[in-house]
Write a protein that holds these residues in place. Structure first.
Motif, short mmCIF file in Angstrom:
data_model
loop_
_atom_site.label_atom_id
_atom_site.label_comp_id
_atom_site.label_asym_id
_atom_site.label_seq_id
_atom_site.Cartn_x
_atom_site.Cartn_y
_atom_site.Cartn_z
N LEU A 1 0.72 -1.33 0.04
CA LEU A 1 0.28 0.01 -0.26
C LEU A 1 0.73 1.31 -0.10
O LEU A 1 1.43 1.47 1.30
CB LEU A 1 -0.81 0.01 1.24
CG LEU A 1 -2.37 1.18 1.46
CD1 LEU A 1 -3.17 0.94 0.23
CD2 LEU A 1 -2.57 0.97 2.77
N ASP A 2 0.73 2.29 -0.65
CA ASP A 2 1.57 3.39 -0.99
C ASP A 2 1.20 4.32 -0.55
O ASP A 2 -0.23 3.98 -0.36
CB ASP A 2 2.20 3.34 -2.73
CG ASP A 2 1.07 3.59 -3.27
OD1 ASP A 2 0.00 3.92 -2.78
OD2 ASP A 2 0.98 3.54 -4.57
N LEU A 3 1.71 5.53 -0.86
CA LEU A 3 0.74 6.88 0.49
C LEU A 3 0.03 7.60 -0.56
O LEU A 3 -1.53 7.74 -0.08
CB LEU A 3 1.87 8.33 0.62
CG LEU A 3 1.14 9.56 0.57
CD1 LEU A 3 1.32 8.51 2.21
CD2 LEU A 3 2.30 10.42 1.22
N HIS A 4 -0.19 7.24 -1.66
CA HIS A 4 -1.41 7.45 -2.91
C HIS A 4 -2.47 7.24 -2.94
O HIS A 4 -3.22 7.22 -2.24
CB HIS A 4 -0.67 7.29 -4.63
CG HIS A 4 -1.23 8.17 -5.71
ND1 HIS A 4 -2.23 7.19 -6.08
CD2 HIS A 4 -1.74 9.51 -5.29
CE1 HIS A 4 -2.47 8.39 -7.25
NE2 HIS A 4 -2.04 9.32 -6.43
N THR A 5 -2.33 5.65 -2.89
CA THR A 5 -3.24 4.60 -2.51
C THR A 5 -4.22 5.43 -1.38
O THR A 5 -5.59 4.74 -1.30
CB THR A 5 -3.08 3.55 -2.93
OG1 THR A 5 -2.24 3.30 -3.77
CG2 THR A 5 -3.91 2.54 -2.55
N LEU A 6 -2.85 5.43 0.04
CA LEU A 6 -3.84 5.75 0.85
C LEU A 6 -5.03 6.98 0.88
O LEU A 6 -5.47 7.17 2.06
CB LEU A 6 -3.30 5.49 1.99
CG LEU A 6 -3.30 5.41 4.14
CD1 LEU A 6 -3.59 4.81 3.90
CD2 LEU A 6 -1.67 5.76 3.87
N LEU A 7 -3.87 8.17 0.18
CA LEU A 7 -4.96 9.09 0.52
C LEU A 7 -6.02 9.39 -0.23
O LEU A 7 -7.24 9.76 -0.36
CB LEU A 7 -3.93 10.09 -0.47
CG LEU A 7 -2.55 10.78 0.94
CD1 LEU A 7 -1.80 11.55 0.04
CD2 LEU A 7 -3.25 11.31 1.94
#
Length: 111
Positions: A4-10
């Motif tokens: 899970l990268d930061l972009h997906t989490l945001l």
């Protein structure tokens, strides 16, 4: 492990915030509000439109293509169910009439 990268989490968090805001929008107003007449009238047709969107493709298509033969039990069952409904206006009778036509054609004759 979940990648899970930061972009997906945001994006997930932003979608959650938008969902909460739009679904609880009526809580923010101090005044009672109602939908315009045209919207209330349109919402009366929403259940039948949703039901039609689910049922009609199941009747007229097979594996994503239109039924190519008249020997399809679903077509005759739909006609029998609709005829019963327009004659008696009963949902249970509609189901029974449709199944009474569908089962012999499908199971008995293999349509």
């Amino acid at each position: 492990m979940l990648d899970l990268d930061l972009h997906t989490l945001l994006i997930i968090v932003a979608m959650g915030v938008v969902t909460v805001i739009t679904r609880s929008f009526f809580l923010f107003s101090d005044r009672p509000w109602s939908l315009p007449h045209w919207a209330q009238r349109g919402l009366q047709y929403a259940p039948i439109a949703a039901l039609s969107a689910v049922v009609i493709p199941e009747i007229v298509t097979t594996q994503g293509a239109f039924v190519s033969t008249w020997q399809d039990a679903r077509l005759f069952a739909a006609v029998a169910g609709a005829a019963w409904f327009f004659w008696q206006r009963g949902v249970l009778g509609t189901i029974v009439a449709g199944m009474a036509v569908y089962l012999p054609l499908h199971v008995g004759w293999g349509w």
